[in-house]
Write a protein that holds these residues in place. Structure first.
Motif, PDB file in Angstrom:
ATOM      1  N   PRO A   1       0.333  -1.334  -0.237  1.00 13.82           N
ATOM      2  CA  PRO A   1      -0.151  -0.027  -0.134  1.00 13.82           C
ATOM      3  C   PRO A   1       0.712   1.226   0.114  1.00 13.82           C
ATOM      4  CG  PRO A   1       0.271  -0.782   2.663  1.00 13.82           C
ATOM      5  CD  PRO A   1       0.597  -2.068   1.618  1.00 13.82           C
ATOM      6  N   VAL A   2       0.608   2.219  -0.959  1.00 17.71           N
ATOM      7  CA  VAL A   2       1.130   3.531  -0.895  1.00 17.71           C
ATOM      8  C   VAL A   2       0.368   4.641  -1.649  1.00 17.71           C
ATOM      9  CG1 VAL A   2       3.606   2.233  -2.289  1.00 17.71           C
ATOM     10  CG2 VAL A   2       1.799   3.411  -3.201  1.00 17.71           C
ATOM     11  N   THR A   3       0.944   5.608  -0.928  1.00 18.63           N
ATOM     12  CA  THR A   3      -0.375   6.750  -0.297  1.00 18.63           C
ATOM     13  C   THR A   3      -0.319   7.844  -1.984  1.00 18.63           C
ATOM     14  OG1 THR A   3       1.290   7.983   0.905  1.00 18.63           O
ATOM     15  CG2 THR A   3      -0.425   6.715   1.489  1.00 18.63           C
ATOM     16  N   ASP A   4       0.904   7.556  -2.424  1.00 20.50           N
ATOM     17  CA  ASP A   4       1.149   8.650  -3.305  1.00 20.50           C
ATOM     18  C   ASP A   4       2.163   7.552  -4.634  1.00 20.50           C
ATOM     19  OD1 ASP A   4       2.806   9.692  -5.985  1.00 20.50           O
ATOM     20  OD2 ASP A   4       2.916  11.681  -4.241  1.00 20.50           O
ATOM     21  N   LEU A   5       1.689   7.465  -5.504  1.00 25.62           N
ATOM     22  CA  LEU A   5       1.390   6.518  -6.465  1.00 25.62           C
ATOM     23  C   LEU A   5       2.872   6.284  -7.406  1.00 25.62           C
ATOM     24  CD1 LEU A   5       0.874   3.191  -6.800  1.00 25.62           C
ATOM     25  CD2 LEU A   5      -0.743   4.032  -9.002  1.00 25.62           C
ATOM     26  N   GLU A   6       2.662   7.319  -8.058  1.00 25.14           N
ATOM     27  CA  GLU A   6       3.668   8.031  -8.763  1.00 25.14           C
ATOM     28  C   GLU A   6       5.568   7.873  -8.310  1.00 25.14           C
ATOM     29  OE1 GLU A   6       4.984  12.085 -11.531  1.00 25.14           O
ATOM     30  OE2 GLU A   6       2.637  11.746 -11.240  1.00 25.14           O
ATOM     31  N   LYS A   7       5.225   8.951  -7.296  1.00 18.16           N
ATOM     32  CA  LYS A   7       6.440   9.076  -6.691  1.00 18.16           C
ATOM     33  C   LYS A   7       6.942   7.575  -6.046  1.00 18.16           C
ATOM     34  CE  LYS A   7       7.113  11.714  -3.136  1.00 18.16           C
ATOM     35  NZ  LYS A   7       6.953  13.494  -1.725  1.00 18.16           N
ATOM     36  N   ALA A   8       5.853   6.827  -5.304  1.00 16.63           N
ATOM     37  CA  ALA A   8       5.781   5.280  -4.832  1.00 16.63           C
ATOM     38  C   ALA A   8       6.823   4.710  -6.377  1.00 16.63           C
ATOM     39  CB  ALA A   8       4.827   4.741  -4.532  1.00 16.63           C
ATOM     40  N   SER A   9       6.340   4.833  -6.964  1.00 11.02           N
ATOM     41  CA  SER A   9       7.228   4.059  -8.130  1.00 11.02           C
ATOM     42  C   SER A   9       8.124   4.197  -8.460  1.00 11.02           C
ATOM     43  CB  SER A   9       5.780   4.882 -10.091  1.00 11.02           C
ATOM     44  OG  SER A   9       4.494   3.727  -9.141  1.00 11.02           O
ATOM     45  N   LYS A  10       8.233   5.374  -8.549  1.00 13.21           N
ATOM     46  CA  LYS A  10       9.653   6.109  -9.493  1.00 13.21           C
ATOM     47  C   LYS A  10      11.078   5.952  -7.496  1.00 13.21           C
ATOM     48  CE  LYS A  10       8.359  10.054 -12.049  1.00 13.21           C
ATOM     49  NZ  LYS A  10       8.197  11.884 -11.635  1.00 13.21           N
ATOM     50  N   TRP A  11      10.939   5.492  -7.066  1.00 12.60           N
ATOM     51  CA  TRP A  11      11.215   5.469  -5.694  1.00 12.60           C
ATOM     52  C   TRP A  11      11.540   3.611  -5.820  1.00 12.60           C
ATOM     53  CZ3 TRP A  11      11.701   2.324  -1.245  1.00 12.60           C
ATOM     54  CH2 TRP A  11      11.811   1.950  -0.520  1.00 12.60           C
ATOM     55  N   TYR A  12      10.367   2.934  -5.886  1.00 14.10           N
ATOM     56  CA  TYR A  12      10.650   1.484  -6.135  1.00 14.10           C
ATOM     57  C   TYR A  12      11.558   1.119  -6.572  1.00 14.10           C
ATOM     58  CZ  TYR A  12       8.234   0.066  -1.738  1.00 14.10           C
ATOM     59  OH  TYR A  12       7.853   0.045  -1.514  1.00 14.10           O
ATOM     60  N   GLU A  13      11.686   1.632  -8.771  1.00 14.99           N
ATOM     61  CA  GLU A  13      12.138   1.662  -9.035  1.00 14.99           C
ATOM     62  C   GLU A  13      13.560   1.964  -9.082  1.00 14.99           C
ATOM     63  OE1 GLU A  13       9.631   2.144 -13.496  1.00 14.99           O
ATOM     64  OE2 GLU A  13       9.846   3.800 -12.228  1.00 14.99           O
ATOM     65  N   LYS A  14      13.678   3.600  -8.512  1.00 12.80           N
ATOM     66  CA  LYS A  14      15.173   3.651  -7.973  1.00 12.80           C
ATOM     67  C   LYS A  14      15.904   2.500  -6.853  1.00 12.80           C
ATOM     68  CE  LYS A  14      18.301   7.172  -6.525  1.00 12.80           C
ATOM     69  NZ  LYS A  14      18.316   8.800  -6.157  1.00 12.80           N
TER      70      LYS A  14
END
Length: 139
Positions: free
Chosen positions: A10-23
């Protein structure tokens, strides 16, 4: 038979979290949908999905005496390198600890979701090579 397909976070900001997990985890995007995005790891078959939520959700449980445990861990071969990488990129981590030869530490994503990182020694019954032997045993 059964195997783990995907892990949902579960994440509250999908766009920011997506970039974070990719990096931070090196995952690669498979596809997205209205409330989520799916990723694969460069190695292994388990997938990871981020799911948009309105408020942070717990991704851990209480074991005893308020001690918390995450629902799954990440296995790595070079735990010190992973630890250094996460810390250099500002990720909150605990110290590396030794538990009977197994090294581990926890880290936290942007929503505070905790994850364990484990480096199993080859002589551990939980090391991937020993699990593979068990999987190949014919009964």
């Amino acid at each position: 038979m059964f195997r783990i397909g995907s892990i949902f976070i579960p994440v509250t900001d999908l766009e920011k979290a997506s970039k974070w997990y990719e990096k931070m985890l090196g995952v690669k995007k498979i596809d997205s949908w209205e409330e989520g995005v799916g990723f694969y790891f460069p190695s292994g078959s388990t997938q990871l999905a981020l799911i948009q939520v309105d408020i942070p959700q717990s991704s851990e449980f209480i074991v005893k005496n308020e001690e918390k445990n995450s629902y799954f861990n990440f296995i790595v071969d070079h735990i010190e390198e992973v630890y250094e990488y996460l810390n250099k990129n500002g990720v909150k981590t605990t110290e590396i600890k030794d538990f009977g030869g197994m090294k581990y530490f926890d880290f936290f994503d942007l929503d505070g979701n905790p994850f364990s990182v484990v480096d199993e020694p080859i002589n551990s019954p939980f090391h991937s090579a020993n699990i593979q032997k068990l999987q190949n045993t014919i009964f």
